[in-house]
Design a protein around this motif. Sequence first.
Motif: not given
Length: 269
Positions: A5-11, A32-37, A53-58, A120-125
């Motif tokens: 389900t999509q919510y803004e840029e978050v799936t 969200v933006d290559g980040l999987l939580i 597969k095609d979602k470019e998770v980093r 660390g203290d933050s994660v940047t995408t």
Amino acid sequence: MIVPTQYEEVTQIKMNRYPEFNPGYSVCAYLVDGLLIDSGQAHIAEELTDFLKDKEVRIVVNTHYHEDHIAANALLKERYGVELLAHPLAIDRINQPATLYPYQEEVWGYPIPSQVKAIGDSVTTQHFRFEVIHTPGHCDDHICLFEKGKGWLFSGDLFVSTRPNVARPEENQWQIIASLKKAKDLMPRALFPAPRGVRVVTDPVPVLEETIHHLEDLGQRVTELNDKGLSPDEMRQQIFGDEAPLAEFTQQQFSSLNLVKSYLKERLT
Ligand SMILES: [Zn+2]
């Protein structure tokens, strides 16, 4: 089965082994933006990995070490070379998952061990920056991620319901209350929880306040009854009545008695 389900840029990726039998036993990961939580439960790990597969998770961040939040780590690393991150206290537990109770094995399954690194203290995408907020209480390695510009708070298992009536043995309600206050003070605009059936909360501050008040009231009742000399079982009977049905199914891992006992722990806040 996976339901995105999509919510803004978050799936939101809702996962459930038995969606028709029991929609309650689902758990959510967020992309969200290559980040999987969180990476879900073992029974869905292949399906989740295919879905991505095609979602470019980093990057994959585990909010905590529990088996329903980490299980696709190894597959995602093997297939897509993702970086795996979690709180330092979670590293050994994810590398060597604990023995599961039968209900955990049935509902979630055994995660493949994976090597995560200390977050660390933050994660940047590419487009966002997520602050790492340590939120112990559900377990001591629990973290939330907060994207300040968007007001998004990814809350893992910190928030389950405004009126929880069961807890796990390792929970400390005083820590949960402190962590919920920390979360509320961030003034999030949207809360993305992981647990079974909880929806994205679009106006979370009042919901967090209500939860904090309820848990504080409960803590006061337990403290008063404890001061009168009641046993944990007697307190559970007075406050909740009969034990919650979930207790039997989970071999007492989720119970009202645990919730009472979790208030008898030190206020390590
Ligand atoms: Zn958990």
